[in-house]
Design a protein around this motif. Sequence first.
Motif, PDB file in Angstrom:
ATOM      1  N   TRP A 100       0.815  -1.214   0.000  1.00 48.25           N
ATOM      2  CA  TRP A 100       0.000   0.000   0.000  1.00 48.25           C
ATOM      3  C   TRP A 100       0.850   1.266   0.000  1.00 48.25           C
ATOM      4  CZ3 TRP A 100       1.261   3.120   4.053  1.00 48.25           C
ATOM      5  CH2 TRP A 100       1.942   2.512   5.109  1.00 48.25           C
ATOM      6  N   ARG A 101       2.105   1.149   0.435  1.00 48.54           N
ATOM      7  CA  ARG A 101       2.941   2.327   0.630  1.00 48.54           C
ATOM      8  C   ARG A 101       3.474   2.906  -0.683  1.00 48.54           C
ATOM      9  NH1 ARG A 101       7.162   2.414   5.671  1.00 48.54           N
ATOM     10  NH2 ARG A 101       7.039   4.657   6.040  1.00 48.54           N
ATOM     11  N   ASN A 102       3.434   2.138  -1.752  1.00 47.86           N
ATOM     12  CA  ASN A 102       4.002   2.595  -3.020  1.00 47.86           C
ATOM     13  C   ASN A 102       3.125   3.659  -3.680  1.00 47.86           C
ATOM     14  OD1 ASN A 102       6.438   0.854  -3.453  1.00 47.86           O
ATOM     15  ND2 ASN A 102       4.919  -0.745  -3.118  1.00 47.86           N
ATOM     16  N   THR A 103       3.781   4.649  -4.237  1.00 45.81           N
ATOM     17  CA  THR A 103       3.070   5.775  -4.858  1.00 45.81           C
ATOM     18  C   THR A 103       3.479   5.940  -6.323  1.00 45.81           C
ATOM     19  OG1 THR A 103       4.772   7.270  -4.008  1.00 45.81           O
ATOM     20  CG2 THR A 103       2.771   7.026  -2.690  1.00 45.81           C
ATOM     21  N   ASN A 104       3.858   4.835  -6.954  1.00 41.39           N
ATOM     22  CA  ASN A 104       4.313   4.878  -8.350  1.00 41.39           C
ATOM     23  C   ASN A 104       3.170   4.731  -9.344  1.00 41.39           C
ATOM     24  OD1 ASN A 104       4.072   2.102  -7.416  1.00 41.39           O
ATOM     25  ND2 ASN A 104       4.883   1.509  -9.400  1.00 41.39           N
ATOM     26  N   THR A 105       1.933   4.718  -8.856  1.00 39.96           N
ATOM     27  CA  THR A 105       0.782   4.418  -9.706  1.00 39.96           C
ATOM     28  C   THR A 105      -0.023   5.664 -10.076  1.00 39.96           C
ATOM     29  OG1 THR A 105      -0.515   3.932  -7.723  1.00 39.96           O
ATOM     30  CG2 THR A 105       0.567   2.070  -8.792  1.00 39.96           C
ATOM     31  N   GLY A 106       0.600   6.814 -10.041  1.00 39.76           N
ATOM     32  CA  GLY A 106      -0.121   8.063 -10.284  1.00 39.76           C
ATOM     33  C   GLY A 106      -0.793   8.133 -11.639  1.00 39.76           C
ATOM     34  N   ALA A 107      -0.078   7.767 -12.693  1.00 37.88           N
ATOM     35  CA  ALA A 107      -0.648   7.827 -14.048  1.00 37.88           C
ATOM     36  C   ALA A 107      -1.828   6.880 -14.179  1.00 37.88           C
ATOM     37  CB  ALA A 107       0.429   7.486 -15.078  1.00 37.88           C
ATOM     38  N   SER A 108      -1.688   5.687 -13.624  1.00 39.28           N
ATOM     39  CA  SER A 108      -2.754   4.687 -13.682  1.00 39.28           C
ATOM     40  C   SER A 108      -3.988   5.140 -12.915  1.00 39.28           C
ATOM     41  CB  SER A 108      -2.232   3.369 -13.107  1.00 39.28           C
ATOM     42  OG  SER A 108      -3.282   2.469 -12.868  1.00 39.28           O
ATOM     43  N   ALA A 109      -3.788   5.589 -11.669  1.00 34.61           N
ATOM     44  CA  ALA A 109      -4.919   6.001 -10.841  1.00 34.61           C
ATOM     45  C   ALA A 109      -5.678   7.163 -11.462  1.00 34.61           C
ATOM     46  CB  ALA A 109      -4.427   6.377  -9.440  1.00 34.61           C
ATOM     47  N   ALA A 110      -4.956   8.115 -12.044  1.00 40.99           N
ATOM     48  CA  ALA A 110      -5.600   9.263 -12.683  1.00 40.99           C
ATOM     49  C   ALA A 110      -6.444   8.817 -13.874  1.00 40.99           C
ATOM     50  CB  ALA A 110      -4.551  10.274 -13.115  1.00 40.99           C
ATOM     51  N   LYS A 111      -5.912   7.913 -14.680  1.00 43.23           N
ATOM     52  CA  LYS A 111      -6.635   7.436 -15.864  1.00 43.23           C
ATOM     53  C   LYS A 111      -7.884   6.652 -15.468  1.00 43.23           C
ATOM     54  CE  LYS A 111      -6.858   6.505 -20.398  1.00 43.23           C
ATOM     55  NZ  LYS A 111      -5.810   5.696 -21.079  1.00 43.23           N
ATOM     56  N   LEU A 112      -7.757   5.797 -14.460  1.00 42.83           N
ATOM     57  CA  LEU A 112      -8.896   4.987 -14.038  1.00 42.83           C
ATOM     58  C   LEU A 112      -9.950   5.824 -13.328  1.00 42.83           C
ATOM     59  CD1 LEU A 112      -7.075   1.764 -12.789  1.00 42.83           C
ATOM     60  CD2 LEU A 112      -8.275   2.115 -14.955  1.00 42.83           C
ATOM     61  N   HIS A 128      -2.446  -0.644  -9.399  1.00 36.94           N
ATOM     62  CA  HIS A 128      -1.160  -1.313  -9.596  1.00 36.94           C
ATOM     63  C   HIS A 128      -1.162  -2.150 -10.871  1.00 36.94           C
ATOM     64  CE1 HIS A 128       1.136  -0.441  -5.919  1.00 36.94           C
ATOM     65  NE2 HIS A 128      -0.028  -0.381  -5.306  1.00 36.94           N
ATOM     66  N   LEU A 129      -2.268  -2.868 -11.104  1.00 37.79           N
ATOM     67  CA  LEU A 129      -2.346  -3.699 -12.314  1.00 37.79           C
ATOM     68  C   LEU A 129      -2.255  -2.846 -13.568  1.00 37.79           C
ATOM     69  CD1 LEU A 129      -2.906  -6.331 -13.860  1.00 37.79           C
ATOM     70  CD2 LEU A 129      -5.366  -5.876 -13.551  1.00 37.79           C
ATOM     71  N   TYR A 130      -3.033  -1.764 -13.615  1.00 38.23           N
ATOM     72  CA  TYR A 130      -3.018  -0.951 -14.824  1.00 38.23           C
ATOM     73  C   TYR A 130      -1.686  -0.225 -14.997  1.00 38.23           C
ATOM     74  CZ  TYR A 130      -4.533   2.115 -18.573  1.00 38.23           C
ATOM     75  OH  TYR A 130      -4.623   2.768 -19.779  1.00 38.23           O
ATOM     76  N   GLN A 131      -1.028   0.131 -13.894  1.00 41.21           N
ATOM     77  CA  GLN A 131       0.293   0.742 -14.008  1.00 41.21           C
ATOM     78  C   GLN A 131       1.286  -0.251 -14.605  1.00 41.21           C
ATOM     79  OE1 GLN A 131       0.887   4.128 -13.119  1.00 41.21           O
ATOM     80  NE2 GLN A 131       2.644   3.688 -14.431  1.00 41.21           N
ATOM     81  N   ALA A 132       1.171  -1.520 -14.206  1.00 45.47           N
ATOM     82  CA  ALA A 132       2.019  -2.552 -14.801  1.00 45.47           C
ATOM     83  C   ALA A 132       1.758  -2.679 -16.298  1.00 45.47           C
ATOM     84  CB  ALA A 132       1.773  -3.891 -14.107  1.00 45.47           C
ATOM     85  N   ILE A 133       0.486  -2.509 -16.695  1.00 43.88           N
ATOM     86  CA  ILE A 133       0.134  -2.548 -18.117  1.00 43.88           C
ATOM     87  C   ILE A 133       0.735  -1.349 -18.842  1.00 43.88           C
ATOM     88  CG2 ILE A 133      -1.803  -2.367 -19.742  1.00 43.88           C
ATOM     89  CD1 ILE A 133      -3.471  -3.970 -17.682  1.00 43.88           C
ATOM     90  N   LEU A 134       0.618  -0.160 -18.239  1.00 41.36           N
ATOM     91  CA  LEU A 134       1.209   1.038 -18.852  1.00 41.36           C
ATOM     92  C   LEU A 134       2.723   0.891 -18.995  1.00 41.36           C
ATOM     93  CD1 LEU A 134      -0.718   3.921 -17.016  1.00 41.36           C
ATOM     94  CD2 LEU A 134      -1.095   3.064 -19.326  1.00 41.36           C
ATOM     95  N   ASN A 135       3.334   0.164 -18.046  1.00 38.15           N
ATOM     96  CA  ASN A 135       4.789  -0.033 -18.077  1.00 38.15           C
ATOM     97  C   ASN A 135       5.210  -1.212 -18.950  1.00 38.15           C
ATOM     98  OD1 ASN A 135       4.891   2.047 -16.219  1.00 38.15           O
ATOM     99  ND2 ASN A 135       5.233   0.731 -14.453  1.00 38.15           N
ATOM    100  N   ASN A 136       4.210  -1.899 -19.546  1.00 39.13           N
ATOM    101  CA  ASN A 136       4.488  -3.076 -20.394  1.00 39.13           C
ATOM    102  C   ASN A 136       5.346  -4.107 -19.664  1.00 39.13           C
ATOM    103  OD1 ASN A 136       3.144  -2.230 -22.861  1.00 39.13           O
ATOM    104  ND2 ASN A 136       4.764  -0.686 -23.038  1.00 39.13           N
ATOM    105  N   GLU A 137       4.975  -4.407 -18.415  1.00 39.47           N
ATOM    106  CA  GLU A 137       5.758  -5.358 -17.640  1.00 39.47           C
ATOM    107  C   GLU A 137       5.586  -6.779 -18.179  1.00 39.47           C
ATOM    108  OE1 GLU A 137       5.787  -4.973 -13.408  1.00 39.47           O
ATOM    109  OE2 GLU A 137       5.259  -2.843 -13.477  1.00 39.47           O
ATOM    110  N   PRO A 138       6.686  -7.511 -18.329  1.00 39.30           N
ATOM    111  CA  PRO A 138       6.644  -8.826 -18.986  1.00 39.30           C
ATOM    112  C   PRO A 138       5.850  -9.891 -18.227  1.00 39.30           C
ATOM    113  CG  PRO A 138       8.838  -8.379 -18.083  1.00 39.30           C
ATOM    114  CD  PRO A 138       8.068  -7.097 -18.003  1.00 39.30           C
ATOM    115  N   HIS A 139       5.646  -9.720 -16.913  1.00 35.20           N
ATOM    116  CA  HIS A 139       4.954 -10.772 -16.155  1.00 35.20           C
ATOM    117  C   HIS A 139       3.484 -10.888 -16.532  1.00 35.20           C
ATOM    118  CE1 HIS A 139       3.632  -7.377 -13.542  1.00 35.20           C
ATOM    119  NE2 HIS A 139       2.614  -8.152 -13.276  1.00 35.20           N
ATOM    120  N   LEU A 140       2.928  -9.881 -17.197  1.00 29.37           N
ATOM    121  CA  LEU A 140       1.493  -9.867 -17.478  1.00 29.37           C
ATOM    122  C   LEU A 140       1.050 -10.985 -18.409  1.00 29.37           C
ATOM    123  CD1 LEU A 140       1.097  -6.002 -17.772  1.00 29.37           C
ATOM    124  CD2 LEU A 140       0.201  -7.445 -15.935  1.00 29.37           C
ATOM    125  N   LYS A 141       1.942 -11.458 -19.251  1.00 28.83           N
ATOM    126  CA  LYS A 141       1.571 -12.540 -20.170  1.00 28.83           C
ATOM    127  C   LYS A 141       1.344 -13.866 -19.447  1.00 28.83           C
ATOM    128  CE  LYS A 141       6.294 -14.003 -21.384  1.00 28.83           C
ATOM    129  NZ  LYS A 141       6.911 -13.298 -20.247  1.00 28.83           N
TER     130      LYS A 141
END
Length: 509
Positions: A100-112, A128-141
């Motif tokens: 919960w402490r992470n604040t790296n999801t600003g772009a995702s939260a604003a869009k959602l 967090h999930l959508y931020q991972a999508i925006l970052n094209n993280e490889p684990h999503l596949k």
Amino acid sequence: MEEKLYLGIEFGSTRIKSVMIDGQGTVRAIGQHVWENELKNGLWTYAYDAVGEGLRASFADCVKAYGKTPTIAAMGISGMMHGYLPLDRNGEPLVPFRTWRNTNTGASAAKLTKLFGENIPLRWSIAHLYQAILNNEPHLKDLCRITTLAGYVHEKLTGESVLGAGEASGCFPLLGGDYNKKYLKAFGDLIKDKGYPWTIEKILPRVLTAGECAGKLTEEGARFIDPTGMLKAGIPFCPPEGDAGTGMVATNSVLPQTGNVSAGTSSFAMVVLSEPLKQMHETIDMVTTPDGKPVAMVHCNNCTSDLNAWGNVLSQFASRLGQKVSLSDALTALFDAAKEGTAEGLVGYNFLSGEPVAGLNEGRPLFARLPQGKMTFADFAKAQLYSCVAALAYGMEALWEENVQIKEMCGHGGFFKSPESASSVMSAALRSPVTVWDTAGEGGAYGMAVLALYMGKKESLPAFLDKLFASAPKTTRTCSKEEREHFDNYMALYRKGLAAEKAAVETLQ
């Protein structure tokens, strides 16, 4: 005849706590294990090995405190709310747990937030999930499902991918007891061009409400929590909840116009609503009680960490003078001295990490005073206590603008270890009486044990809690008119000084 016990285990920010209660809600044993988060690759996390080790250590400590082999009739798992924990088809984590402490999801939260027309906080799982999508993280596949810390441990013990309603509401917005279908479709349309081999509906945990059975302890799960073989498979589990939901239960705060405030490493205030809010507020999260009632929540990432740091400074200062003063003693002195202070002309920002309520992605603890400020120990102490609750008061202003009525707020968490000063300060911040139950010191683990006790009951959760808490000791305090005036003066300076705090984040690198 062996007594039947009900076990609640909560994975808090600094402690994994186990509490066993009997059928009347009386605490019979407590166990705990201390752990700490880590900052790895810019993200706050806890090692998965530490999850299992801490679970076993906390449970073993609780059994040791009980003094003999317990007969556990039901149990439940709670954890620090939300965050991001993606699993593959075998139930194995794909990336380190993002808290919960992470604040790296600003772009995702604003869009959602714009997409749904409802505030989506930075810490929510969907952000967090959508931020991972925006970052094209490889684990999503390889993603099969997402969950929270409470959901992950529950699945390890029962094999069931479920969440209680309160925790699920911070995973993805709920409507009518299940995920909001309109929002599910909107999110699906948003990501359909990505071509992932999953849909949002398939990867979310199933939602259950308080009172339902959420699975039973498996043989594998029994060995995971208790390698000694003492614990047997087949114990029923209530739905896993976050610390917000267990806090409501532990303080009997599930009826409209009641609420609770948790104050420890982080802080949050939750108010059960009589009617929907008139508009969306970026500082207000809409979640639910464990039985699905709408709740307005103000969450702050920072509360007592900076206060503890000042306590350590005082302890070390005493050591230089040849005195042995523990952190606990130093904090007791701070709380006691604060009774005599006003904090006039002093202001502090306790932002060790980012503080979304104040619009900050990073934190810089800061203390300042006006030239005419009252720099005495008592005033310094009062300023530190005010700093712990100021961001919470700042976020609550949106509820007061909506004229939300609050009859009482129940306090729990480490901040209330010195209940007289803490309750008075919190009452000034929340503009309501503050009640501290004697059982509140056991926190969310106690609330989780109560939810295990409630499982299968025919009566409503509020009715059950009213009977359980009918004779429980409590203390209610309302701040004085002078305390309220001192805090309002502090907040006026606090709002002006936020510009300095933002400048500190930008320039002190």
